[in-house]
Scaffold this active site. Structure first.
Site, short mmCIF file in Angstrom:
data_model
loop_
_atom_site.label_atom_id
_atom_site.label_comp_id
_atom_site.label_asym_id
_atom_site.label_seq_id
_atom_site.Cartn_x
_atom_site.Cartn_y
_atom_site.Cartn_z
N LYS A 175 4.61 8.31 9.18
CA LYS A 175 4.33 7.65 10.46
C LYS A 175 5.34 8.01 11.56
O LYS A 175 5.24 9.08 12.12
CB LYS A 175 4.14 6.15 10.24
CG LYS A 175 2.92 5.89 9.34
CD LYS A 175 2.42 4.47 9.29
CE LYS A 175 1.07 4.43 8.58
NZ LYS A 175 1.05 3.83 7.28
N TYR A 177 0.86 -1.18 0.00
CA TYR A 177 0.00 0.00 0.00
C TYR A 177 0.90 1.23 0.00
O TYR A 177 1.87 1.29 0.74
CB TYR A 177 -0.88 -0.01 1.25
CG TYR A 177 -1.78 1.20 1.41
CD1 TYR A 177 -2.82 1.43 0.52
CD2 TYR A 177 -1.59 2.08 2.47
CE1 TYR A 177 -3.66 2.54 0.69
CE2 TYR A 177 -2.43 3.19 2.64
CZ TYR A 177 -3.45 3.41 1.75
OH TYR A 177 -4.27 4.49 1.92
N ASP A 233 9.17 2.52 -0.21
CA ASP A 233 8.13 3.13 0.60
C ASP A 233 8.34 2.64 2.03
O ASP A 233 7.97 1.53 2.39
CB ASP A 233 6.74 2.77 0.09
CG ASP A 233 5.64 3.45 0.91
OD1 ASP A 233 5.96 4.00 1.99
OD2 ASP A 233 4.48 3.43 0.48
C1 LIG Z 1 0.42 4.37 5.94
C2 LIG Z 1 1.13 4.16 4.67
C3 LIG Z 1 1.03 5.05 3.59
C4 LIG Z 1 0.06 6.19 3.58
O1 LIG Z 1 0.34 7.12 4.56
P1 LIG Z 1 -0.83 8.13 5.03
O2 LIG Z 1 -0.14 9.03 5.99
O3 LIG Z 1 -1.89 7.27 5.64
O4 LIG Z 1 -1.32 8.83 3.82
C5 LIG Z 1 1.83 4.84 2.49
N1 LIG Z 1 2.68 3.80 2.43
C6 LIG Z 1 2.80 2.92 3.44
C7 LIG Z 1 3.77 1.81 3.32
C8 LIG Z 1 2.01 3.05 4.58
O5 LIG Z 1 2.10 2.14 5.55
#
Ligand SMILES: *Cc1c(COP(=O)(O)O)cnc(C)c1O
Length: 431
Positions: A271, A143, A238
């Site tokens: 995060k 994601y 990511d």
């Molecule tokens: C949480 C997450 C996102 C999206 O971040 P948001 O702050 O919710 O927009 C993107 N990539 C990864 C791997 C994530 O865990």
């Protein structure tokens, strides 16, 4: 008992779609009524019924120090008094970015934004702008936020609804997104053979946390690096979830142990680096990053980007996790949890496997760890839901979906872990 969570949920549903501001919070996958949280302290939070929970989601990762860490609180309070937002640069932005670059040297320059979605979306635009190419590779079950081009068989929230794509995303927006199977070397080779010179970037969660917890294998990661280099595509990590969560140097430092000198070309973070405030970042090599406006032709902007209160929160959090021994202690605690759960499941004859790195973990009601999304989804959802609700009723709050990872914070005590394992033992028995 009068369930005040239900009262709030009913009220919320009349004015907020589904009663929530992010789908996974609605408990749709596991059924039941979501808990409305009133406050939190350390490893615990309390719901509207005043029930206390041991929190293993930590706001889906950011709360690595636990809730209300005094060092972070002090920094945030001080920053708030100095001003919420200026729309002009501050020294704190430089300080945070310098810290990020020290921790993650593959990034030579960084730009701050407000959400992981924004960071991933901007990284893709930059990769396309810098390479002059259109196509991107993503992996099923990873994601990267909810930008249109990335909502192709997305994992996490969307998987709940068994819907591979979102309505409202025009087909032409995703036609250049190639969705491949995680850890599938052969398919990756074939894709690069076919499309190598059209691929702007390959985006991957190196330790995926949105199909529960699945690691990219070392050979797979080495191949991603090799093929991107060979075809001059950018390898984009990511690390919104894994960043400063699985190790101080993020997942890339974990891969460097097996692959000396290993580096992605770009990294997306979020995060933990905001410590619970809306803050995210993307960074990479200077030559690529200098393609961004105002220096270069790739446009990107944000009213609240580098927000002074959020950066104060991020800096205080990064300082605390940089203290010697922080990650060793966190990893030991996380291992104590996953090992204890595994032993307990075994005692009661429940198929179980678990993995963890730093303060992030995953467990599966499967005999072996899955390697990709289809294997994760072989999990027995009904059994997971019984486990989830059994634990929840005993005050243990795991992620309310079987395809989500879990998080341990520095505030979790041995007593918290033992309480969790005792609860698990009786729930496993009842399965
Ligand atoms: C949480 C997450 C996102 C999206 O971040 P948001 O702050 O919710 O927009 C993107 N990539 C990864 C791997 C994530 O865990």
């Amino acid at each position: 008992m009068n369930d005040l969570n239900q009262t709030l949920f009913d009220r919320a549903k009349t004015v907020i779609p589904g009663g929530v501001n992010s789908p996974v919070r609605a408990f749709k996958a596991v059924g039941g009524t979501p808990k409305f949280i009133t406050h939190a302290k350390g490893a615990h939070f309390w719901d509207a019924n005043k029930q206390r929970f041991i929190d293993y989601i930590g706001s889906w990762g950011p709360m690595i120090l636990g809730h209300g860490d005094p060092r972070v609180l002090e920094a945030v309070q001080k920053a708030a008094l100095e001003g919420f937002s200026f729309g002009a640069p501050t020294e704190r932005e430089i300080e945070l970015v310098e810290m990020l670059i020290r921790l993650t040297p593959s990034m030579e320059m960084v730009r701050l934004v407000s959400s992981g979605t924004e960071a991933a979306m901007s990284a893709i635009r930059l990769a396309r702008g810098a390479t002059g190419r259109q196509k991107l590779i993503k992996f099923e079950g990873c994601y990267h936020g909810h930008a249109d081009a990335l909502l192709v068989k997305a994992g996490s929230g969307l998987a709940t609804f068994g819907n591979p794509t979102s309505a409202g995303v025009p087909p032409e927006v995703v036609k250049d997104t190639l969705v491949l199977e995680y850890n599938n070397l052969e398919q990756l080779k074939q894709t690069f053979e076919l499309h190598g010179n059209e691929i702007a970037c390959l985006m991957i969660e190196p330790i995926a946390g949105n199909m529960n917890f699945v690691r990219a294998s070392i050979p797979f990661m080495a191949l991603c690096r090799e093929l991107c280099t060979k075809h001059q595509a950018l390898l984009v990590f990511d690390e919104v979830m894994s960043g400063c969560r699985v190790a101080l140097g993020s997942a890339q430092s974990v891969y460097r142990k097996s692959l000396p000198g290993f580096e992605p070309d770009m990294t997306v973070m979020g995060k933990v680096i905001g410590g619970g405030m809306p803050l995210a970042a993307f960074g990479g090599k200077r030559a690529v990053m200098e393609q961004l406006a105002p220096l270069g032709p790739v446009y990107q902007a944000g009213t609240l980007s580098g927000n002074p209160v959020a950066t104060a929160c991020g800096i205080a959090t990064l300082k605390a996790i940089s203290e010697p021994g922080f990650f060793d202690a966190l990893a030991l605690k996380t291992q104590e949890l996953t090992l204890g759960l595994s032993q307990s499941a075994k005692r009661h004859g429940v198929d179980f496997s678990a993995d963890c790195e730093g303060g992030m973990f995953g467990f599966f009601l499967l005999p072996e760890l899955p390697k990709n999304y289809p294997e994760v989804m072989k999990s027995n959802g009904e059994l997971f839901n019984r486990f989830f609700h059994g634990m929840l009723s005993k005050g243990i709050y795991f992620a309310p979906a079987l395809y989500e990872a879990g998080f341990v914070s520095a505030a979790h005590s041995s007593a918290d872990i033992q309480e969790t394992l005792q609860a698990a033992d009786s729930v496993f028995q009842s399965l």
